[in-house]
Design a protein around this motif. Structure first.
Motif, PDB file in Angstrom:
ATOM      1  N   GLY A 108     -51.654 147.433 179.049  1.00 13.62           N
ATOM      2  CA  GLY A 108     -51.237 148.646 178.366  1.00 13.62           C
ATOM      3  C   GLY A 108     -49.934 148.474 177.612  1.00 13.62           C
ATOM      4  N   VAL A 109     -48.966 147.872 178.264  1.00  9.63           N
ATOM      5  CA  VAL A 109     -47.664 147.639 177.623  1.00  9.63           C
ATOM      6  C   VAL A 109     -47.828 146.723 176.414  1.00  9.63           C
ATOM      7  N   GLU A 110     -48.669 145.710 176.551  1.00  9.61           N
ATOM      8  CA  GLU A 110     -48.920 144.795 175.435  1.00  9.61           C
ATOM      9  C   GLU A 110     -49.555 145.529 174.256  1.00  9.61           C
ATOM     10  N   ALA A 111     -50.490 146.433 174.545  1.00 13.23           N
ATOM     11  CA  ALA A 111     -51.165 147.181 173.483  1.00 13.23           C
ATOM     12  C   ALA A 111     -50.187 148.099 172.754  1.00 13.23           C
ATOM     13  N   VAL A 112     -49.316 148.767 173.505  1.00 12.25           N
ATOM     14  CA  VAL A 112     -48.318 149.630 172.886  1.00 12.25           C
ATOM     15  C   VAL A 112     -47.378 148.803 172.014  1.00 12.25           C
ATOM     16  N   GLY A 113     -47.042 147.607 172.479  1.00 12.84           N
ATOM     17  CA  GLY A 113     -46.199 146.722 171.691  1.00 12.84           C
ATOM     18  C   GLY A 113     -46.828 146.379 170.349  1.00 12.84           C
ATOM     19  N   LYS A 114     -48.128 146.160 170.351  1.00 10.04           N
ATOM     20  CA  LYS A 114     -48.824 145.870 169.100  1.00 10.04           C
ATOM     21  C   LYS A 114     -48.761 147.060 168.152  1.00 10.04           C
TER      22      LYS A 114
ATOM     23  N   LYS B 145     -46.480 149.342 168.076  1.00 11.16           N
ATOM     24  CA  LYS B 145     -45.101 149.499 167.601  1.00 11.16           C
ATOM     25  C   LYS B 145     -44.844 148.614 166.386  1.00 11.16           C
ATOM     26  N   GLN B 146     -45.570 147.505 166.298  1.00  9.28           N
ATOM     27  CA  GLN B 146     -45.424 146.631 165.143  1.00  9.28           C
ATOM     28  C   GLN B 146     -45.937 147.298 163.872  1.00  9.28           C
ATOM     29  N   PHE B 147     -46.792 148.329 164.041  1.00  7.75           N
ATOM     30  CA  PHE B 147     -47.273 149.086 162.894  1.00  7.75           C
ATOM     31  C   PHE B 147     -46.355 150.266 162.565  1.00  7.75           C
ATOM     32  N   GLY B 148     -45.256 150.389 163.298  1.00  6.90           N
ATOM     33  CA  GLY B 148     -44.296 151.446 163.017  1.00  6.90           C
ATOM     34  C   GLY B 148     -44.457 152.684 163.867  1.00  6.90           C
ATOM     35  N   PHE B 149     -45.183 152.578 164.993  1.00  3.50           N
ATOM     36  CA  PHE B 149     -45.433 153.745 165.837  1.00  3.50           C
ATOM     37  C   PHE B 149     -44.577 153.729 167.103  1.00  3.50           C
TER      38      PHE B 149
END
Length: 261
Positions: free
Chosen positions: A44-50, A52-56
């Motif tokens: 889950g943390v890894e997915a959120v990190g991805k 965030k790379q899109f600006g979210f």
């Protein structure tokens, strides 16, 4: 129609990858705050990190959720209540294929030999039942008639069909009783969810509650044997949750079109 609130909040289950991940991304693009949920915290943390790379970085948060654990469901509900005070959108995406796969057969295009039927009723049906409640031949014909009888359908009737099915699974009598034998648990659990959506739609007329088949989408769950990209699969669900307040409820959609049960 009343004006929509400035800020909207969504929960997407099983959303660290595939269609669920893309639904989170598309909802965040619309300016919503999205709670990405999955059983494994690392994933889950890894997915959120991805995302965030899109600006979210400010619009997507993670919370662990196992839809088959009542305590986990309650924890998520408490989190949403405390952090946001309300929930506008719930996308029940968590599930599994209920199968193991012969990847060599899949690569050769032998779909019927590529999958072996398993049991996924607990995740696809029981888990969604708990979560939704917390957050706001003749045998087959007869049981599908029960699920398709929208006016008289109840939660107990849906549960009864599943109990009959599970008993026939244990007795290894699916074929004799007229149930589907290819991807049996997957098919029946999805039919049950369609029926349960109708029950909820009647019970909560102020909510919009629908089911959608996103089509044959390329994801890990089908070993990427689908036809559509995840962007198109997610778009079907996102379109439904963004319908106006007076939109349809208690219906089944195949991609963008309303369909018979």
């Amino acid at each position: 129609m009343a004006d929509q609130p400035t800020k909207r909040y969504a929960v997407v289950t099983g959303s660290n990858r595939g269609i669920g991940f893309e639904i989170c991304k598309q909802l965040a693009t619309k300016g919503m705050t999205v709670v990405l949920t999955v059983r494994d915290e690392t994933n889950g943390v890894e997915a959120v990190g991805k995302l965030k790379q899109f600006g979210f970085s400010e619009t997507v948060v993670f919370h662990r959720l196992d839809v088959t654990e009542p305590a986990s469901v309650s924890s998520l509900a408490d989190f949403v209540r405390t952090q946001f005070g309300r929930l506008d959108i719930l996308v029940n995406n968590a599930g599994n294929g209920g199968v193991t796969a012969d990847e060599d057969a899949l690569r050769d295009g032998v779909l019927g030999k590529g999958f072996r039927v398993g049991n996924e009723i607990d995740l696809n049906w029981s888990g969604t039942l708990m979560e939704t409640n917390e957050l706001s031949e003749e045998c087959l014909k007869t049981n599908y008639y029960v699920l398709g009888d929208a006016e008289n359908l109840t939660e107990d009737k849906v549960d009864q069909v599943l109990r009959i099915f599970m008993n026939d699974v244990k007795e290894d009598s699916l074929e004799a009783k007229g149930w589907p034998t290819l991807l049996a648990t997957y098919s029946i659990s999805k039919a049950a969810m369609n029926g349960y959506a109708r029950v909820l739609a009647k019970k909560y007329p102020s909510f919009q509650i629908n089911c959608v088949c996103p089509g044959s989408v390329k994801t890990d769950i089908n070993y990427n044997t689908g036809l559509l990209p995840v962007e198109e699969g997610a778009e079907s669900a996102v379109r439904l949750v963004l319908l106006p307040n007076n939109g349809p409820s208690g219906h089944f959609f195949v991609r963008m079109a309303r369909s018979e049960f």
